[in-house]
Design a protein around this motif. Structure first.
Motif, PDB file in Angstrom:
ATOM      1  N   ARG A   8     -28.875 -41.464  23.136  1.00  0.00           N
ATOM      2  CA  ARG A   8     -27.971 -41.927  22.075  1.00  0.00           C
ATOM      3  C   ARG A   8     -27.888 -40.836  21.017  1.00  0.00           C
ATOM      4  N   HIS A   9     -26.725 -40.676  20.428  1.00  0.00           N
ATOM      5  CA  HIS A   9     -26.540 -39.689  19.363  1.00  0.00           C
ATOM      6  C   HIS A   9     -27.475 -39.983  18.180  1.00  0.00           C
ATOM      7  N   GLY A  10     -27.693 -38.982  17.350  1.00  0.00           N
ATOM      8  CA  GLY A  10     -28.506 -39.164  16.151  1.00  0.00           C
ATOM      9  C   GLY A  10     -27.818 -40.039  15.110  1.00  0.00           C
ATOM     10  N   VAL A  52     -23.485 -34.390  30.299  1.00  0.00           N
ATOM     11  CA  VAL A  52     -22.158 -34.943  30.038  1.00  0.00           C
ATOM     12  C   VAL A  52     -22.205 -35.713  28.734  1.00  0.00           C
ATOM     13  N   THR A  53     -21.067 -35.925  28.129  1.00  0.00           N
ATOM     14  CA  THR A  53     -21.060 -36.516  26.798  1.00  0.00           C
ATOM     15  C   THR A  53     -19.804 -37.326  26.526  1.00  0.00           C
ATOM     16  N   SER A  54     -19.966 -38.301  25.671  1.00  0.00           N
ATOM     17  CA  SER A  54     -18.820 -38.966  25.060  1.00  0.00           C
ATOM     18  C   SER A  54     -18.017 -37.918  24.308  1.00  0.00           C
ATOM     19  N   PRO A  55     -16.714 -38.084  24.193  1.00  0.00           N
ATOM     20  CA  PRO A  55     -15.917 -37.098  23.472  1.00  0.00           C
ATOM     21  C   PRO A  55     -16.079 -37.135  21.956  1.00  0.00           C
ATOM     22  N   LEU A  56     -16.733 -38.154  21.408  1.00  0.00           N
ATOM     23  CA  LEU A  56     -16.810 -38.290  19.951  1.00  0.00           C
ATOM     24  C   LEU A  56     -17.732 -37.249  19.342  1.00  0.00           C
ATOM     25  N   ILE A  57     -17.411 -36.832  18.115  1.00  0.00           N
ATOM     26  CA  ILE A  57     -18.077 -35.683  17.501  1.00  0.00           C
ATOM     27  C   ILE A  57     -19.560 -35.930  17.267  1.00  0.00           C
ATOM     28  N   ARG A  58     -19.979 -37.158  17.012  1.00  0.00           N
ATOM     29  CA  ARG A  58     -21.400 -37.397  16.756  1.00  0.00           C
ATOM     30  C   ARG A  58     -22.255 -37.122  17.984  1.00  0.00           C
ATOM     31  N   CYS A  59     -21.704 -37.341  19.166  1.00  0.00           N
ATOM     32  CA  CYS A  59     -22.429 -37.005  20.389  1.00  0.00           C
ATOM     33  C   CYS A  59     -22.427 -35.496  20.622  1.00  0.00           C
ATOM     34  N   ARG A  60     -21.303 -34.868  20.387  1.00  0.00           N
ATOM     35  CA  ARG A  60     -21.220 -33.427  20.599  1.00  0.00           C
ATOM     36  C   ARG A  60     -22.115 -32.680  19.608  1.00  0.00           C
ATOM     37  N   GLN A  61     -22.182 -33.170  18.358  1.00  0.00           N
ATOM     38  CA  GLN A  61     -23.089 -32.558  17.381  1.00  0.00           C
ATOM     39  C   GLN A  61     -24.544 -32.715  17.800  1.00  0.00           C
ATOM     40  N   THR A  62     -24.879 -33.885  18.318  1.00  0.00           N
ATOM     41  CA  THR A  62     -26.251 -34.125  18.769  1.00  0.00           C
ATOM     42  C   THR A  62     -26.644 -33.128  19.846  1.00  0.00           C
ATOM     43  N   ASP A 176     -32.071 -47.037  19.973  1.00  0.00           N
ATOM     44  CA  ASP A 176     -32.102 -46.432  18.641  1.00  0.00           C
ATOM     45  C   ASP A 176     -31.431 -45.060  18.639  1.00  0.00           C
ATOM     46  N   PRO A 177     -31.043 -44.565  17.453  1.00  0.00           N
ATOM     47  CA  PRO A 177     -30.490 -43.214  17.377  1.00  0.00           C
ATOM     48  C   PRO A 177     -31.465 -42.182  17.949  1.00  0.00           C
ATOM     49  N   ALA A 178     -30.939 -41.264  18.736  1.00  0.00           N
ATOM     50  CA  ALA A 178     -31.694 -40.165  19.353  1.00  0.00           C
ATOM     51  C   ALA A 178     -32.759 -40.644  20.331  1.00  0.00           C
ATOM     52  N   SER A 179     -32.657 -41.881  20.791  1.00  0.00           N
ATOM     53  CA  SER A 179     -33.605 -42.378  21.791  1.00  0.00           C
ATOM     54  C   SER A 179     -33.177 -41.936  23.185  1.00  0.00           C
ATOM     55  N   VAL A 180     -34.158 -41.896  24.092  1.00  0.00           N
ATOM     56  CA  VAL A 180     -33.909 -41.537  25.488  1.00  0.00           C
ATOM     57  C   VAL A 180     -34.251 -42.726  26.371  1.00  0.00           C
ATOM     58  N   THR A 181     -33.333 -43.068  27.253  1.00  0.00           N
ATOM     59  CA  THR A 181     -33.543 -44.117  28.247  1.00  0.00           C
ATOM     60  C   THR A 181     -33.334 -43.486  29.618  1.00  0.00           C
ATOM     61  N   ALA A 182     -34.238 -43.764  30.551  1.00  0.00           N
ATOM     62  CA  ALA A 182     -34.174 -43.128  31.871  1.00  0.00           C
ATOM     63  C   ALA A 182     -33.957 -44.167  32.958  1.00  0.00           C
ATOM     64  N   ILE A 183     -32.993 -43.889  33.834  1.00  0.00           N
ATOM     65  CA  ILE A 183     -32.683 -44.756  34.966  1.00  0.00           C
ATOM     66  C   ILE A 183     -32.666 -43.904  36.227  1.00  0.00           C
ATOM     67  N   ARG A 184     -33.324 -44.400  37.267  1.00  0.00           N
ATOM     68  CA  ARG A 184     -33.280 -43.726  38.557  1.00  0.00           C
ATOM     69  C   ARG A 184     -32.581 -44.657  39.552  1.00  0.00           C
ATOM     70  N   TYR A 185     -31.403 -44.260  39.990  1.00  0.00           N
ATOM     71  CA  TYR A 185     -30.657 -45.047  40.964  1.00  0.00           C
ATOM     72  C   TYR A 185     -31.177 -44.739  42.374  1.00  0.00           C
ATOM     73  N   THR A 186     -31.187 -45.730  43.239  1.00  0.00           N
ATOM     74  CA  THR A 186     -31.558 -45.531  44.639  1.00  0.00           C
ATOM     75  C   THR A 186     -30.520 -46.270  45.489  1.00  0.00           C
ATOM     76  N   PRO A 187     -30.546 -46.105  46.802  1.00  0.00           N
ATOM     77  CA  PRO A 187     -29.552 -46.797  47.640  1.00  0.00           C
ATOM     78  C   PRO A 187     -29.589 -48.310  47.515  1.00  0.00           C
ATOM     79  N   LEU A 188     -30.729 -48.887  47.192  1.00  0.00           N
ATOM     80  CA  LEU A 188     -30.823 -50.345  47.145  1.00  0.00           C
ATOM     81  C   LEU A 188     -30.839 -50.927  45.741  1.00  0.00           C
ATOM     82  N   ARG A 189     -31.407 -50.205  44.771  1.00  0.00           N
ATOM     83  CA  ARG A 189     -31.503 -50.754  43.412  1.00  0.00           C
ATOM     84  C   ARG A 189     -31.781 -49.632  42.418  1.00  0.00           C
TER      85      ARG A 189
END
Length: 234
Positions: A8-10, A52-62, A176-189
């Protein structure tokens, strides 16, 4: 499959003032800039196959502050929810609107005046990250890690999908702002590896290279660790 890091952006001036920025060109405030630099330090040990990023400036600045050497690709599917007439309004004022309880308790039915529905936001964001994940896996292999910078409600919707949660439950999640969330996709879930991480060691999210094994054995990648497993090596 590859591992997705959702950033998430700052914090922005709108966040600090209690307003709903929506798609307005609000920028990071001083705290948000410091958050972006700090998350960049945490991301430094992680080899990112793509950003990759959202086009909005707050994401690009982050990303400019966090990953100055990166060359982010803009993904329109990651843009903030289209809040329409709600954009730029104080949250205290919006909390008195008849639509507010719907957004809180039944968001799958929420349609913002002159904007989009939360269901539309969820569908296009999920489609975007799943398409990118498949592409990066095909190009860089299942051990690849990639990053997408987006917005709070967008990230929560992606997480809800990964957890198999109905969108009506996504307000139980936090990004939250500047938080990191991690997802690992697999063929089943998908597997939710981290949620709303604002201070952990991100190097542990890089998957180890697999040992040589028979093709048929790869089905276990989609299996959950019964009993909880041993966690990441470190």
């Amino acid at each position: 499959m590859a591992t997705l890091l959702l950033l998430r952006h700052g914090r922005t001036t709108a966040n600090a003032d209690g307003g709903l920025a929506g798609r307005q060109p609000v920028e990071l405030d001083e705290t948000g800039r410091a958050q972006a630099v700090a998350v960049g330090d945490r991301l430094r040990p992680v080899p990112l196959a793509a950003v990759v990023t959202s086009p909005l400036i707050r994401c690009r600045q982050t990303l400019e502050l966090a990953l100055p050497q990166a060359e982010p690709v803009v993904e329109e599917g990651l843009i903030e929810c289209g809040y329409g007439a709600w954009e730029g309004q104080p949250l205290k004022k919006l909390a008195k609107e008849p639509l507010w309880p719907v957004v809180q308790q039944h968001p799958s039915a929420a349609v913002f005046p002159d904007g989009e529905s939360m269901a539309q936001m969820s569908a296009r964001a999920v489609a975007a990250v799943r398409a990118w994940d498949a592409r990066i896996t095909a190009e860089h292999g299942p051990e690849a890690v990639w990053l997408a910078c987006s917005h709070g409600d967008v990230i929560k919707a992606i997480v809800a999908d990964a957890l198999g949660m109905h969108l009506d439950l996504f307000q139980r999640l936090v990004a939250d702002p500047a938080s990191v969330t991690a997802i690992r996709y697999t063929p089943l879930r998908p597997f939710l590896v981290r949620l709303n991480d604002t201070g952990g060691d991100l190097a542990a999210l890089v998957p180890p290279r697999p040992k040589r094994r028979r093709r048929a054995a790869r089905a276990v990648d989609s299996d959950a660790a019964v009993g909880g497993g041993a966690g990441s090596a470190g």
